[in-house]
Write a protein that holds these residues in place. Sequence first.
Motif, PDB file in Angstrom:
ATOM      1  N   PRO A 130      60.796  14.408  40.917  1.00 19.55           N
ATOM      2  CA  PRO A 130      60.849  15.531  39.978  1.00 19.55           C
ATOM      3  C   PRO A 130      61.589  16.720  40.566  1.00 19.55           C
ATOM      4  CG  PRO A 130      58.702  15.437  41.029  1.00 19.55           C
ATOM      5  CD  PRO A 130      59.458  14.225  41.498  1.00 19.55           C
ATOM      6  N   ASP A 131      62.017  17.613  39.688  1.00 17.78           N
ATOM      7  CA  ASP A 131      62.661  18.847  40.121  1.00 17.78           C
ATOM      8  C   ASP A 131      61.565  19.832  40.506  1.00 17.78           C
ATOM      9  OD1 ASP A 131      64.180  21.051  40.593  1.00 17.78           O
ATOM     10  OD2 ASP A 131      65.015  21.218  38.582  1.00 17.78           O
ATOM     11  N   VAL A 132      61.350  19.971  41.800  1.00 22.95           N
ATOM     12  CA  VAL A 132      60.212  20.751  42.290  1.00 22.95           C
ATOM     13  C   VAL A 132      60.677  22.002  43.021  1.00 22.95           C
ATOM     14  CG1 VAL A 132      58.569  18.844  42.401  1.00 22.95           C
ATOM     15  CG2 VAL A 132      60.163  19.202  44.294  1.00 22.95           C
ATOM     16  N   GLY A 133      61.738  22.604  42.523  1.00 22.12           N
ATOM     17  CA  GLY A 133      62.250  23.798  43.175  1.00 22.12           C
ATOM     18  C   GLY A 133      61.278  24.951  43.180  1.00 22.12           C
ATOM     19  N   MET A 134      60.255  24.877  42.303  1.00 19.81           N
ATOM     20  CA  MET A 134      59.330  26.006  42.197  1.00 19.81           C
ATOM     21  C   MET A 134      58.110  25.839  43.100  1.00 19.81           C
ATOM     22  SD  MET A 134      58.555  23.429  40.205  1.00 19.81           S
ATOM     23  CE  MET A 134      57.116  22.504  39.662  1.00 19.81           C
ATOM     24  N   THR A 135      57.966  24.687  43.810  1.00 22.25           N
ATOM     25  CA  THR A 135      56.789  24.480  44.645  1.00 22.25           C
ATOM     26  C   THR A 135      57.081  24.860  46.086  1.00 22.25           C
ATOM     27  OG1 THR A 135      57.381  22.178  45.042  1.00 22.25           O
ATOM     28  CG2 THR A 135      55.945  22.626  43.167  1.00 22.25           C
ATOM     29  N   PRO A 136      56.082  25.364  46.832  1.00 27.07           N
ATOM     30  CA  PRO A 136      56.333  25.928  48.167  1.00 27.07           C
ATOM     31  C   PRO A 136      56.885  24.942  49.182  1.00 27.07           C
ATOM     32  CG  PRO A 136      54.169  26.587  47.339  1.00 27.07           C
ATOM     33  CD  PRO A 136      54.681  25.533  46.412  1.00 27.07           C
ATOM     34  N   VAL A 137      56.323  23.727  49.254  1.00 29.37           N
ATOM     35  CA  VAL A 137      56.751  22.761  50.266  1.00 29.37           C
ATOM     36  C   VAL A 137      57.895  21.911  49.737  1.00 29.37           C
ATOM     37  CG1 VAL A 137      56.056  20.784  51.650  1.00 29.37           C
ATOM     38  CG2 VAL A 137      54.487  22.705  51.358  1.00 29.37           C
ATOM     39  N   LEU A 138      57.705  21.298  48.574  1.00 29.90           N
ATOM     40  CA  LEU A 138      58.698  20.375  48.053  1.00 29.90           C
ATOM     41  C   LEU A 138      59.989  21.071  47.650  1.00 29.90           C
ATOM     42  CD1 LEU A 138      56.390  18.077  45.885  1.00 29.90           C
ATOM     43  CD2 LEU A 138      56.999  17.866  48.289  1.00 29.90           C
ATOM     44  N   GLY A 139      59.896  22.354  47.303  1.00 32.36           N
ATOM     45  CA  GLY A 139      61.095  23.078  46.917  1.00 32.36           C
ATOM     46  C   GLY A 139      62.132  23.165  48.014  1.00 32.36           C
ATOM     47  N   ALA A 166      64.350  14.594  34.941  1.00 38.64           N
ATOM     48  CA  ALA A 166      64.660  15.003  33.576  1.00 38.64           C
ATOM     49  C   ALA A 166      63.416  15.421  32.797  1.00 38.64           C
ATOM     50  CB  ALA A 166      65.371  13.872  32.830  1.00 38.64           C
ATOM     51  N   LEU A 167      62.237  15.106  33.311  1.00 35.31           N
ATOM     52  CA  LEU A 167      60.990  15.452  32.631  1.00 35.31           C
ATOM     53  C   LEU A 167      60.639  16.895  32.994  1.00 35.31           C
ATOM     54  CD1 LEU A 167      58.945  14.005  30.774  1.00 35.31           C
ATOM     55  CD2 LEU A 167      57.627  13.425  32.807  1.00 35.31           C
ATOM     56  N   ARG A 168      61.255  17.835  32.311  1.00 32.11           N
ATOM     57  CA  ARG A 168      61.182  19.235  32.703  1.00 32.11           C
ATOM     58  C   ARG A 168      59.773  19.811  32.639  1.00 32.11           C
ATOM     59  NH1 ARG A 168      64.992  19.365  35.823  1.00 32.11           N
ATOM     60  NH2 ARG A 168      65.135  21.635  35.746  1.00 32.11           N
ATOM     61  N   VAL A 169      58.909  19.210  31.818  1.00 33.35           N
ATOM     62  CA  VAL A 169      57.548  19.724  31.707  1.00 33.35           C
ATOM     63  C   VAL A 169      56.812  19.634  33.039  1.00 33.35           C
ATOM     64  CG1 VAL A 169      56.454  17.551  31.012  1.00 33.35           C
ATOM     65  CG2 VAL A 169      55.512  19.726  30.191  1.00 33.35           C
ATOM     66  N   LEU A 170      57.282  18.778  33.944  1.00 28.05           N
ATOM     67  CA  LEU A 170      56.637  18.654  35.251  1.00 28.05           C
ATOM     68  C   LEU A 170      56.814  19.901  36.104  1.00 28.05           C
ATOM     69  CD1 LEU A 170      57.373  14.958  36.331  1.00 28.05           C
ATOM     70  CD2 LEU A 170      55.278  15.908  35.356  1.00 28.05           C
ATOM     71  N   ARG A 171      57.640  20.820  35.669  1.00 32.43           N
ATOM     72  CA  ARG A 171      57.776  22.083  36.393  1.00 32.43           C
ATOM     73  C   ARG A 171      56.624  23.041  36.095  1.00 32.43           C
ATOM     74  NH1 ARG A 171      62.700  23.345  38.539  1.00 32.43           N
ATOM     75  NH2 ARG A 171      62.396  25.555  38.089  1.00 32.43           N
ATOM     76  N   ASP A 172      55.830  22.737  35.082  1.00 23.55           N
ATOM     77  CA  ASP A 172      54.689  23.582  34.733  1.00 23.55           C
ATOM     78  C   ASP A 172      53.614  23.444  35.810  1.00 23.55           C
ATOM     79  OD1 ASP A 172      51.971  24.171  33.399  1.00 23.55           O
ATOM     80  OD2 ASP A 172      53.382  24.839  31.859  1.00 23.55           O
ATOM     81  N   PRO A 173      53.046  24.537  36.309  1.00 21.53           N
ATOM     82  CA  PRO A 173      52.041  24.440  37.376  1.00 21.53           C
ATOM     83  C   PRO A 173      50.808  23.641  36.983  1.00 21.53           C
ATOM     84  CG  PRO A 173      52.163  26.685  36.492  1.00 21.53           C
ATOM     85  CD  PRO A 173      53.345  25.945  35.960  1.00 21.53           C
ATOM     86  N   ARG A 174      50.544  23.490  35.685  1.00 23.29           N
ATOM     87  CA  ARG A 174      49.390  22.705  35.249  1.00 23.29           C
ATOM     88  C   ARG A 174      49.603  21.208  35.442  1.00 23.29           C
ATOM     89  NH1 ARG A 174      49.209  26.445  29.925  1.00 23.29           N
ATOM     90  NH2 ARG A 174      51.434  26.332  30.438  1.00 23.29           N
ATOM     91  N   MET A 175      50.811  20.834  35.766  1.00 29.83           N
ATOM     92  CA  MET A 175      51.120  19.435  36.060  1.00 29.83           C
ATOM     93  C   MET A 175      50.709  19.036  37.473  1.00 29.83           C
ATOM     94  SD  MET A 175      52.717  17.928  33.441  1.00 29.83           S
ATOM     95  CE  MET A 175      51.560  18.753  32.373  1.00 29.83           C
TER      96      MET A 175
END
Length: 264
Positions: A124-133, A162-171
């Motif tokens: 996933p596109d995890v640019g917003m998470t502290p470690v994975l970003g 491509a599943l952009r909803v995975l960028r939501d922190p509730r995911m």
Amino acid sequence: MSDRHPWSRYVAIGDSFTEGIGDPDPTVPGGNRGWADRVAEVLAHRTDDFAYANLAVRGRLLGQIVDEQVEPALALRPDLVTVSAGGNDIIRPGSDPDELAERFDGMVERLRGGGATVVLFTGPDVGMTPVLGMVRGKTAIYNENLHAIALKHGALVADMWALRVLRDPRMWAPDRLHHSPTGHATVAAAVLDTLDVDHGLEPFVPEPLEARPWREARVEDLGWAREYLVPWVVRRIRHTSSGDGISPKRPELQDVVEHRSDTP
């Protein structure tokens, strides 16, 4: 989409993503449910004489998945295999997404050699998470390699980038490394869509999150670092894994017990 499907022997291999970490459930084998269990439940409901095995173990690197899980998976004679591997390698300093892809290519060739339908996962596109970003660029390169591998071997791709909803922190679970129950249910729906199988998993429609005070967010970040980030770093230094001593939760093909209904 199709109500029926051709598969009767489903085997899932991989790491914590496929084991179901982040989705605790004491009523299922291993105590974690996850997207693969959810996929199996839907598939079992859509055909007769269906069986499912899950050989995934948290913390496993790509090489370990190849060495420990591929042959046992093939021995079960699956007609459907899902494989997610390489994520734990990507987040390690110095890892090369092209070299990882070469080994992944050989793994997919072996899995496809048995005639099974094989489903791969992009990261996933995890640019917003502290470690994975921090490894967003390497993840993107690895993903492009995976698309090429799937095309080469006739595999399917469940495209998590491509599943952009995975960028939501509730995911994401509280550790910010694994998916929450909502995230796992969302991934399950995406896998079933990739397989063109009808399902009742409704899409997650996020409501806007309220803005949080800066101080409150920083206090939460510090708490997360103490509880999750520091132990993760210590394991890297000590060359240990969260999966040490852990066995696959479903090492053999078993019938699937119908679970409670879900909405992501």
